[in-house]
Design a protein around this motif. Structure first.
Motif, PDB file in Angstrom:
ATOM      1  N   GLY A 140       0.744  -1.251  -0.119  1.00  0.00           N
ATOM      2  CA  GLY A 140       0.055   0.007  -0.029  1.00  0.00           C
ATOM      3  C   GLY A 140       0.753   1.233   0.072  1.00  0.00           C
ATOM      4  N   ALA A 141       2.072   1.241   0.415  1.00  0.00           N
ATOM      5  CA  ALA A 141       2.965   2.302   0.453  1.00  0.00           C
ATOM      6  C   ALA A 141       2.983   2.914  -1.238  1.00  0.00           C
ATOM      7  N   GLY A 142       3.254   2.007  -1.888  1.00  0.00           N
ATOM      8  CA  GLY A 142       3.189   2.503  -3.480  1.00  0.00           C
ATOM      9  C   GLY A 142       2.169   3.306  -3.870  1.00  0.00           C
ATOM     10  N   VAL A 143       0.704   2.676  -3.487  1.00  0.00           N
ATOM     11  CA  VAL A 143      -0.528   3.492  -3.536  1.00  0.00           C
ATOM     12  C   VAL A 143      -0.335   4.872  -3.060  1.00  0.00           C
ATOM     13  N   SER A 144      -0.115   4.881  -1.771  1.00  0.00           N
ATOM     14  CA  SER A 144       0.158   6.372  -1.210  1.00  0.00           C
ATOM     15  C   SER A 144       0.917   6.953  -1.723  1.00  0.00           C
ATOM     16  N   GLY A 145       2.024   6.627  -2.217  1.00  0.00           N
ATOM     17  CA  GLY A 145       3.049   7.661  -3.049  1.00  0.00           C
ATOM     18  C   GLY A 145       2.428   8.019  -4.391  1.00  0.00           C
ATOM     19  N   TYR A 146       1.746   7.167  -4.878  1.00  0.00           N
ATOM     20  CA  TYR A 146       0.885   7.522  -6.201  1.00  0.00           C
ATOM     21  C   TYR A 146       0.083   8.540  -6.062  1.00  0.00           C
ATOM     22  N   LEU A 151      -1.375  14.509  -6.346  1.00  0.00           N
ATOM     23  CA  LEU A 151      -1.628  15.601  -5.650  1.00  0.00           C
ATOM     24  C   LEU A 151      -0.621  16.921  -5.859  1.00  0.00           C
ATOM     25  N   MET A 152       0.415  16.704  -5.963  1.00  0.00           N
ATOM     26  CA  MET A 152       1.617  17.369  -6.022  1.00  0.00           C
ATOM     27  C   MET A 152       1.682  17.814  -7.547  1.00  0.00           C
ATOM     28  N   ALA A 153       1.255  17.053  -8.543  1.00  0.00           N
ATOM     29  CA  ALA A 153       1.124  17.506  -9.912  1.00  0.00           C
ATOM     30  C   ALA A 153      -0.124  18.496  -9.990  1.00  0.00           C
ATOM     31  N   HIS A 154      -1.029  18.212  -9.270  1.00  0.00           N
ATOM     32  CA  HIS A 154      -2.120  18.879  -9.417  1.00  0.00           C
ATOM     33  C   HIS A 154      -1.971  20.392  -8.936  1.00  0.00           C
ATOM     34  N   VAL A 155      -1.304  20.517  -7.693  1.00  0.00           N
ATOM     35  CA  VAL A 155      -0.863  21.817  -7.115  1.00  0.00           C
ATOM     36  C   VAL A 155      -0.119  22.594  -7.951  1.00  0.00           C
ATOM     37  N   LEU A 156       0.901  22.169  -8.731  1.00  0.00           N
ATOM     38  CA  LEU A 156       2.029  22.803  -9.592  1.00  0.00           C
ATOM     39  C   LEU A 156       0.906  23.302 -10.883  1.00  0.00           C
ATOM     40  N   ARG A 157      -0.008  22.487 -11.429  1.00  0.00           N
ATOM     41  CA  ARG A 157      -0.751  22.978 -12.609  1.00  0.00           C
ATOM     42  C   ARG A 157      -1.565  24.144 -12.149  1.00  0.00           C
ATOM     43  N   GLU A 158      -2.290  23.733 -10.950  1.00  0.00           N
ATOM     44  CA  GLU A 158      -2.990  24.964 -10.484  1.00  0.00           C
ATOM     45  C   GLU A 158      -2.407  26.380 -10.075  1.00  0.00           C
ATOM     46  N   SER A 159      -1.044  25.979  -9.865  1.00  0.00           N
ATOM     47  CA  SER A 159      -0.061  27.598  -9.432  1.00  0.00           C
ATOM     48  C   SER A 159       0.428  28.094 -10.916  1.00  0.00           C
ATOM     49  N   GLY A 160       0.082  27.395 -12.208  1.00  0.00           N
ATOM     50  CA  GLY A 160       0.306  28.402 -13.251  1.00  0.00           C
ATOM     51  C   GLY A 160       1.710  28.645 -13.495  1.00  0.00           C
ATOM     52  N   ASN A 161       2.113  29.740 -13.804  1.00  0.00           N
ATOM     53  CA  ASN A 161       3.525  30.307 -13.924  1.00  0.00           C
ATOM     54  C   ASN A 161       4.076  31.002 -12.707  1.00  0.00           C
ATOM     55  N   ASN A 162       3.086  30.917 -11.659  1.00  0.00           N
ATOM     56  CA  ASN A 162       3.433  31.523 -10.468  1.00  0.00           C
ATOM     57  C   ASN A 162       3.704  30.587  -9.330  1.00  0.00           C
ATOM     58  N   LEU A 163       5.114  30.130  -9.342  1.00  0.00           N
ATOM     59  CA  LEU A 163       5.467  28.768  -8.372  1.00  0.00           C
ATOM     60  C   LEU A 163       6.123  29.456  -7.264  1.00  0.00           C
ATOM     61  N   SER A 164       5.870  30.616  -6.705  1.00  0.00           N
ATOM     62  CA  SER A 164       6.568  31.116  -5.509  1.00  0.00           C
ATOM     63  C   SER A 164       6.019  30.349  -4.457  1.00  0.00           C
ATOM     64  N   PRO A 178     -10.049  17.338  -6.066  1.00  0.00           N
ATOM     65  CA  PRO A 178      -9.370  16.988  -7.122  1.00  0.00           C
ATOM     66  C   PRO A 178      -9.411  15.666  -7.635  1.00  0.00           C
ATOM     67  N   ARG A 179      -9.287  15.476  -8.821  1.00  0.00           N
ATOM     68  CA  ARG A 179      -9.549  14.168  -9.459  1.00  0.00           C
ATOM     69  C   ARG A 179      -8.406  13.177  -9.402  1.00  0.00           C
ATOM     70  N   ILE A 180      -8.598  12.226  -8.256  1.00  0.00           N
ATOM     71  CA  ILE A 180      -7.285  11.602  -8.059  1.00  0.00           C
ATOM     72  C   ILE A 180      -7.541  10.024  -8.121  1.00  0.00           C
ATOM     73  N   ALA A 181      -6.829   9.248  -9.257  1.00  0.00           N
ATOM     74  CA  ALA A 181      -6.872   7.999  -9.288  1.00  0.00           C
ATOM     75  C   ALA A 181      -6.448   7.197  -8.234  1.00  0.00           C
ATOM     76  N   MET A 182      -7.237   5.985  -7.890  1.00  0.00           N
ATOM     77  CA  MET A 182      -7.102   5.048  -6.906  1.00  0.00           C
ATOM     78  C   MET A 182      -7.931   5.115  -5.637  1.00  0.00           C
ATOM     79  N   LEU A 183      -8.428   6.483  -5.570  1.00  0.00           N
ATOM     80  CA  LEU A 183      -9.311   6.778  -4.255  1.00  0.00           C
ATOM     81  C   LEU A 183     -10.562   5.754  -4.319  1.00  0.00           C
ATOM     82  N   LEU A 184     -10.869   5.339  -3.488  1.00  0.00           N
ATOM     83  CA  LEU A 184     -12.248   4.552  -3.054  1.00  0.00           C
ATOM     84  C   LEU A 184     -13.442   5.398  -3.520  1.00  0.00           C
ATOM     85  N   PRO A 185     -14.611   4.753  -4.018  1.00  0.00           N
ATOM     86  CA  PRO A 185     -15.789   5.848  -4.352  1.00  0.00           C
ATOM     87  C   PRO A 185     -16.207   6.164  -3.080  1.00  0.00           C
TER      88      PRO A 185
END
Length: 297
Positions: A140-146, A151-164, A178-185
């Motif tokens: 399960g540690a692999g799924v948690s890391g996934y 989530l980190m990719a989502h945050v960076l996308r939403e931050s746009g060009n302002n990565l301060s 946010p839409r995250i794969a592998m979460l339970l319904p």
């Protein structure tokens, strides 16, 4: 005997404080370096408790589950969700011994017959084959890391060009399902500056000897007292602007965090008399004593 155990015990106390017929009758602690927790389980069984709450790592949880079974203790068993792994806790303890253990879950167990044909699980397996062939798919540690990586990719996308730092923190503390794969319904991720915990809902589950069966619908994990304002979620903050409330949370009063090292020049009012330099006021030193109180794990 660490922050995990203390926080879970604190939450247990708060949750039971308004219950007239339920009370905590015993508690026992352990260190992660302890070879076993057999003596603690024996101590707790002797208290006459009919419910056992385990705040532990997966290895220690497996030991406790085995000992409870060996003692013939029929208590209802609850396990913190971080340790509730089929691969790391229930199988090492023994599938039959672990039957009936209840916990909260957030992600799909990759090796579960319930999910092995799920498109998200199949995609996860393909990802491991191509990029992490050494990772055990059932860990399960692999799924948690996934999930964290998504989530980190989502945050960076939403931050746009302002990565301060300020903007990344703002986005990360205002997640809105946010839409995250592998979460339970039914499991969602949402937070705010007032409540940074990521999971807004979690799924109660019971181990059936093979996999985790859901128990009813997902539960809301957010307290009504953690309400946010529009300022906490403003998607278009003014450049260089941050509210006084946000500055206080960062420990900076009346000064934007990006400006803290820049000198401030104040122009005297017309006709105002110059003020003499005043001595800097020092706050009295704080002192106190700190004790250690044992809490259950």
């Amino acid at each position: 005997n660490d922050d995990l155990g203390r926080e879970i015990f604190k939450g247990l106390q708060e949750g039971l404080s308004k219950q007239d017929k339920v009370r905590i009758v015993a508690q026992a602690t352990f260190e992660v370096t302890d070879p076993t927790v057999d003596s603690q389980v024996v101590q707790l069984k002797a208290s006459g408790a009919d419910v056992l709450v385990m705040a532990a790592t997966a290895r220690t949880a497996a030991q406790a589950i085995r000992k409870v079974s060996d003692l013939g203790w029929g208590a209802d068993r609850y396990l913190n969700f971080a340790a509730a792994s089929v691969k790391l806790a229930f199988e090492p303890a023994g599938a039959e011994r672990s039957k009936g253990v209840m916990a909260l879950a957030v992600y799909k167990e990759p090796m579960s017959p319930r999910w092995n044909q799920d498109p998200e699980v199949v995609e996860y397996f393909e990802l491991l084959k191509g990029h992490a062939p050494g990772v055990d798919p059932g860990n399960g540690a692999g799924v948690s890391g996934y999930i964290v990586a998504q989530l980190m990719a989502h945050v960076l996308r939403e931050s746009g060009n302002n990565l301060s730092r300020d903007n990344v923190r703002r986005v990360a503390s205002s997640l809105k399902s946010p839409r995250i794969a592998m979460l339970l319904p039914g499991v969602t991720i949402a937070n705010s500056a007032a409540d940074l915990h990521a999971y807004a809902s979690m799924q109660p589950v019971r181990f059936n000897g093979v996999e985790l069966d859901p128990i009813g619908p997902a539960l809301n994990m957010k307290s009504s007292r953690h309400k946010t304002t529009q300022a906490d979620h403003d998607p278009h903050p003014r450049p260089g602007h941050s509210s006084a409330r946000a500055r206080r949370r960062r420990g900076v009063r009346g000064l934007d965090i990006d400006q803290r090292h820049r000198p401030t020049v104040r122009r005297p009012r017309r006709g105002a008399r110059p003020r003499p330099d005043l001595p800097r006021r020092r706050h009295p030193a704080l002192s106190g004593s700190f004790g250690r109180r044992e809490h259950p794990r």
